[in-house]
Scaffold this active site. Structure first.
Site, mmCIF file in Angstrom:
data_model
loop_
_atom_site.group_PDB
_atom_site.id
_atom_site.type_symbol
_atom_site.label_atom_id
_atom_site.label_comp_id
_atom_site.label_asym_id
_atom_site.label_seq_id
_atom_site.Cartn_x
_atom_site.Cartn_y
_atom_site.Cartn_z
ATOM 1 N N GLU A 501 4.669 -6.953 -12.138
ATOM 2 C CA GLU A 501 3.927 -6.608 -10.929
ATOM 3 C C GLU A 501 3.941 -7.827 -10.005
ATOM 4 O OE1 GLU A 501 0.710 -4.063 -11.491
ATOM 5 O OE2 GLU A 501 0.332 -3.885 -9.358
ATOM 6 N N GLU A 780 -8.386 -8.860 -15.734
ATOM 7 C CA GLU A 780 -8.294 -7.788 -14.741
ATOM 8 C C GLU A 780 -9.448 -6.801 -14.865
ATOM 9 O OE1 GLU A 780 -4.743 -5.432 -15.246
ATOM 10 O OE2 GLU A 780 -4.877 -4.665 -13.193
HETATM 11 C C1 RAM Z 1 -3.142 -3.005 -9.617
HETATM 12 C C2 RAM Z 1 -2.987 -4.414 -9.222
HETATM 13 C C3 RAM Z 1 -4.015 -4.949 -8.288
HETATM 14 C C4 RAM Z 1 -4.813 -3.914 -7.592
HETATM 15 C C5 RAM Z 1 -4.094 -2.627 -7.429
HETATM 16 C C6 RAM Z 1 -4.889 -1.567 -6.723
HETATM 17 O O1 RAM Z 1 -1.888 -2.495 -9.968
HETATM 18 O O2 RAM Z 1 -2.876 -5.203 -10.360
HETATM 19 O O3 RAM Z 1 -4.870 -5.863 -8.892
HETATM 20 O O4 RAM Z 1 -5.176 -4.424 -6.334
HETATM 21 O O5 RAM Z 1 -3.656 -2.135 -8.644
#
Ligand code: RAM
Length: 931
Positions: A501, A780
């Site tokens: 990502e 996260e």
């Molecule tokens: C995830 C990303 C990010 C976020 C989006 C909406 O894939 O890691 O942190 O902003 O989604």
């Protein structure tokens, strides 16, 4: 008393930068003094075209004359027009409040190649034959990285070189070399920009590497963002091609006035080298047996190399966006080459592993004790052909083996084949990984810890702040947020560094940006990134959700698309606003003003009812909140509320910026827009007594933070927020968006005790839950790993994602208490207002602002609140010291009102307010016996 000094001279936020292409660069300096009341009353800047001229007092480029002003930041160059390559040596003299002059040491900058005609070089790529004829090499395909090529060119130089400058860029990543030397510690050149719209070049002074006689200019060219995997894309070459190419121009200036130019062109030659393949996501494969000794040196026999192939320059393109569902378009216009304007990516730190465990025979797992971004450099010795395989992971499985499921399709694997015959030092060149643990296989016995070095790689933004308090777990939390920043500020603010990502997600960046400004000087970094944001704005005015924007691929086309997301696209307004507020930067606002207006125009155009409910595209809501489900594609009312709140706040920020810029009509327009959206918000969601129709913590937080409630309802709304927190057994439930506002809004609404309780909760969900379970970065998700459920679904579970670490901002602003003053940008005047909470006995921070280092540090001792404050020279502070209204506040043991540099303004809301001039102060006031 240390003598006064003038330090940190900067041009466009950078120390002695080379290759600036701003025609009127801005200069800043910091006055340092331990004298109370030290201030600048006038300045004089002189700029000369050489160091000798400057020393002789010959300001042939600019002499500002003595300017009666206290301005020490963003002083615009206003001298003779600056041409390409100009060397500018400068110095500033200030006169302090006593009329005493103080002169800085000399500093410098150079101008870059400002005209396209300055470039004589041609774009070159390798001849595919070099790969075809080499059995060990591989051609690039949509799913396989190709073997990076080596390039070289010999040239002769006479004696008498006075200056040699190398200008470098690539479609791909380039490591330039001159006469065997690596010319720069910079990595990943050129950094990531929206390659559809602009390409950066770097400027290096290579004077010391040029010698009389034969010279060799050389380079290795890798894939990087240009042709490698980016994001979660299943194929490589997102910028339309798998072919990398190189553009370099060496200019050697001689004492006799001549210049020798060595540009890339058809006379260069190329071949393959030791790197078999390299990709950010996949890792690097390196075979040291293929090293070509002396390939980058003069006298090398390159007869078996092939001539390079000239290729046309890149052109400006519009990629395919899901929302617009447009066909990709090529304008045919050449891609602008722009000077890099922020700190380069570098190895900023080296970490030694803390342990190694052989988990099964031949499988050795190293723990660095810290999750970070970068790579491992090894020293190893072994028979030729020995193959070491290095895999990287953030966590371990319960059996001690490496956990890599959450990397998704990122292999994150480096492999080295030893040359043999003694010690070899190995490192990858065009990849990086996000990891705490390293697995090495291919050798029976583990390498000693000292031979395994973790190289921390990031955009080398200078450190700016530090926080510390009496709670060790909170200190670790702050550190985790700092490491989140270190791990993710890599040419763009990425969401995460480990999985497939690593994108410039705008929501993440905006919630964390204030925290980032305290931790490090990110002025240049965000100034650069804002160009990526605007480059990625679409024709309708939508800001993207990720910048640089990527071709969205078939999964998105015809669907929602990555643009206009509430709380994400709004970063297009929040970033310039923050740069203005924190660094006093008005130019960034001017530069992006039209883009911001286009965005607000679009919001207004598609939402005639003043509720932001149309074309919400990928509407992420309060991303990853728990347990109230306001996330992706669910709970549309909460998401509409969130979107509308952000629109109102965008309008308020636009009005404030317009006013600062003297754009009165536009200020009125955006004030009116704010009022209208606020009214629509109230009509739709505000019920009696400060209640909202959508009851989530984040709904209340946004209503409070963005001033969407009538004054009379604010206290009731805040109480309701506290009830909602109590209903979660005193736990938070917000996602990315709410979390930034949670503790600040509680604190400002008089509930600092609740904020303190949330801060120090150790059970799930909380900030400290990961910390007590060994986290060294911010996760996260609140539930990335839990004792009950183990790892969350690896499809989206990063352990290095800074968004939820945006509480660092509150630690600086409200716990230590270093805060912007509404009336002043750039901390020229600032506020110190700590909010002590029950569970901390002391706390403090230092923050190096553009005006110098601020300090606020308090402790509770002997029933007193003791507050140390440092106010830098040439600034003023409004200090709020907790104190009962009838209490005696002292400074250095005497009544504060009598202290030099201090004026007692009054008492209100449990604080004594003091107007404070520069200096270091020790305030104290009775504490604890009043409530
Ligand atoms: C995830 C990303 C990010 C976020 C989006 C909406 O894939 O890691 O942190 O902003 O989604």
């Amino acid at each position: 008393m240390t003598p006064d000094s003038l330090t940190y001279l900067r041009c466009e936020y950078l120390v002695d930068p080379l290759g600036i292409d701003e025609p009127r660069p801005r200069l800043s300096w910091v006055q340092q003094s331990s004298r109370r009341g030290a201030a600048q009353t006038a300045y004089r800047v002189v700029v000369a075209s050489s160091a000798d001229r400057l020393a002789a007092g010959e300001a042939d480029l600019w002499d500002s004359g003595r300017v009666a002003s206290d301005q020490s930041t963003h002083v615009e160059y206003d001298g003779a027009p600056l041409t390409s390559r100009a060397a500018c040596h400068w110095q500033v003299t200030l006169w302090d409040e006593r009329g005493e002059p103080l002169t800085s040491p000399p500093a410098m900058w150079t101008m870059g190649l400002m005209e396209s005609s300055d470039w004589q070089a041609d774009w070159v790529t390798h001849d595919p034959q070099i790969v075809a004829r080499d059995p060990g090499a591989q051609p690039p395909t949509a799913t396989q990285p190709g073997t990076p090529a080596l390039f070289r060119k010999s040239f002769d130089a006479p004696d008498g070189v006075v200056r040699a400058t190398l200008y470098v860029t690539a479609r791909g990543l380039v490591e330039p070399r001159l006469n065997g030397a690596v010319v720069t510690p910079d990595c990943f050149v050129p950094e990531w920009t929206d390659y559809h719209k602009r390409l950066h070049y770097r400027t290096y002074d290579v004077t010391r590497h040029v010698r009389a006689g034969e010279n060799a200019l050389a380079a290795t060219l890798g894939d990087g963002w240009w042709s490698g995997y980016i994001g979660w894309q299943e194929t490589r070459g997102q910028y339309g091609t798998l072919e990398n190419s190189l553009l370099m121009q060496l200019e050697v200036e001689l004492a006799d006035g001549r210049t020798i130019v060595v540009p890339t062109d058809g006379s260069w030659s190329c071949t393959t080298g030791p790197i078999i393949a390299s990709d950010f996501m996949m890792g690097e494969t390196y075979d040291a047996r293929r090293e070509r000794t002396g390939w980058d040196q003069p006298g090398y026999d390159a007869t078996d190399w092939l001539p390079v192939v000239e290729v046309p320059p890149a052109t400006v393109r519009t990629p395919r966006f899901g929302f617009s569902n447009n066909a990709p378009a090529d304008s045919g216009e050449p891609l602008p080459l722009v000077a890099q304007r922020s700190e380069p990516v570098r190895v900023v730190e080296r970490l030694a592993p803390v342990s190694v465990t052989t988990v099964t025979p031949g499988v050795h797992v190293y723990d660095f004790g810290q999750n970070f971004s970068g790579w491992v450099e090894l020293s190893a010795a072994g028979p030729a052909g020995t193959r070491l395989v290095l895999r990287h992971g953030e966590r371990l499985n319960p059996d001690g083996t490496l956990y890599t499921e959450n990397l998704r399709r990122a292999d994150a694997t480096d492999a080295y084949t030893l040359r043999g015959g003694g010690a070899e030092t190995l490192r990858p060149h065009f990849t990086f990984h996000g990891f705490q643990y390293l697995e090495i296989t291919g050798i029976d016995e583990p390498l000693p810890l000292a031979d395994v070095r973790g190289c921390v790689v990031m955009s080398a933004t200078p450190p700016a702040g530090e926080f510390e308090c009496s709670h060790p777990l909170v200190n670790r939390l702050w550190k985790n947020a700092l490491w989140g920043q270190k791990g993710n500020f890599l040419t763009v603010p990425t969401d995460c560094p480990q999985r497939d990502e690593r994108l410039g997600w705008m929501g993440d960046a905006q919630v964390f940006m204030r925290s980032a400004t305290y931790n490090m000087d990110v002025a240049a970094f965000f100034t650069k990134w804002m160009n990526d944001v605007t480059d990625s704005q679409d024709a309708d005015g939508l800001f993207p959700d990720v910048a640089p924007r990527i071709d969205e691929g078939d999964n998105f086309v015809g669907l929602d698309g990555l643009g206009g997301g509430a709380g994400w696209a709004d970063a297009g307004v929040i970033v310039p606003w923050t740069l203005w507020r924190v660094y006093g930067d008005r130019r960034i606002v001017q530069r992006h003003w039209d883009a911001m207006v286009r965005w607000l125009d679009w919001l207004e155009r598609v939402n005639p009812e003043s509720i932001r409910e149309n074309h919400l595209n990928n509407n992420y809501g309060d991303w990853l909140c728990i347990p109230a489900d306001t996330t992706f594609r669910t709970h549309s009312e909460m998401k509409t509320l969130l979107a509308t709140a952000y629109w109102a706040d965008d309008a308020a920020k636009m009005a404030a910026m317009a006013r600062a810029l003297g754009r009165a009509d536009e200020a009125d327009r955006f004030d009116a827009m704010f009022t209208k959206v606020r009214a629509a918000f109230g009509k739709r969601w505000l019920e009696d007594e400060g209640r909202l129709a959508v009851e989530t913590q984040t709904a209340y937080l946004l209503a409070l933070a963005f001033n969407l409630l009538p004054e009379a309802d604010r206290a009731a709304a805040a109480s309701r927020l506290v009830e909602l927190i109590a209903a979660e057994d005193w736990h938070l439930s917000t996602g990315f968006i709410g979390i930034k506002h949670l503790n600040p809004e509680l604190t400002l609404a008089g509930h600092a005790d609740v904020a303190g309780r949330l801060l120090t909760n150790e059970d799930y969900p909380s900030w400290l839950y990961p910390v007590v379970h060994g986290a060294t970065t911010i996760w996260e998700r609140w539930n990335g790993w839990t004792a009950d459920d183990g790892f969350f679904n690896p499809q989206m579970n990063s352990f290095n994602h800074y968004s939820l670490g945006s509480v660092a901002e509150w630690l600086y602003r409200h716990v230590a208490g270093i805060e912007l003053d509404d009336a002043s940008a750039g901390f020229k005047q600032f506020v110190v207002k700590p909010y002590p909470t029950d569970n901390l006995q002391h706390a403090g921070a230092t923050y190096r602002s553009v005006h110098g280092e601020i300090e606020s540090r308090w402790r509770i001792e002997d029933a007193q609140f003791k507050l140390r404050v440092r106010v830098p020279a040439n600034t003023t502070a409004r200090v709020f010291c907790p104190c009962p209204s009838d209490g005696a506040v002292t400074e250095g043991g005497q009544p504060a009102a009598e202290a030099e540099g201090v004026q007692l303004v009054g008492f209100a809301d449990g604080y004594a307010e003091l107007a404070v001039r520069p200096g270091l102060y020790e305030f104290a006031a009775p504490f604890g016996q009043y409530a």
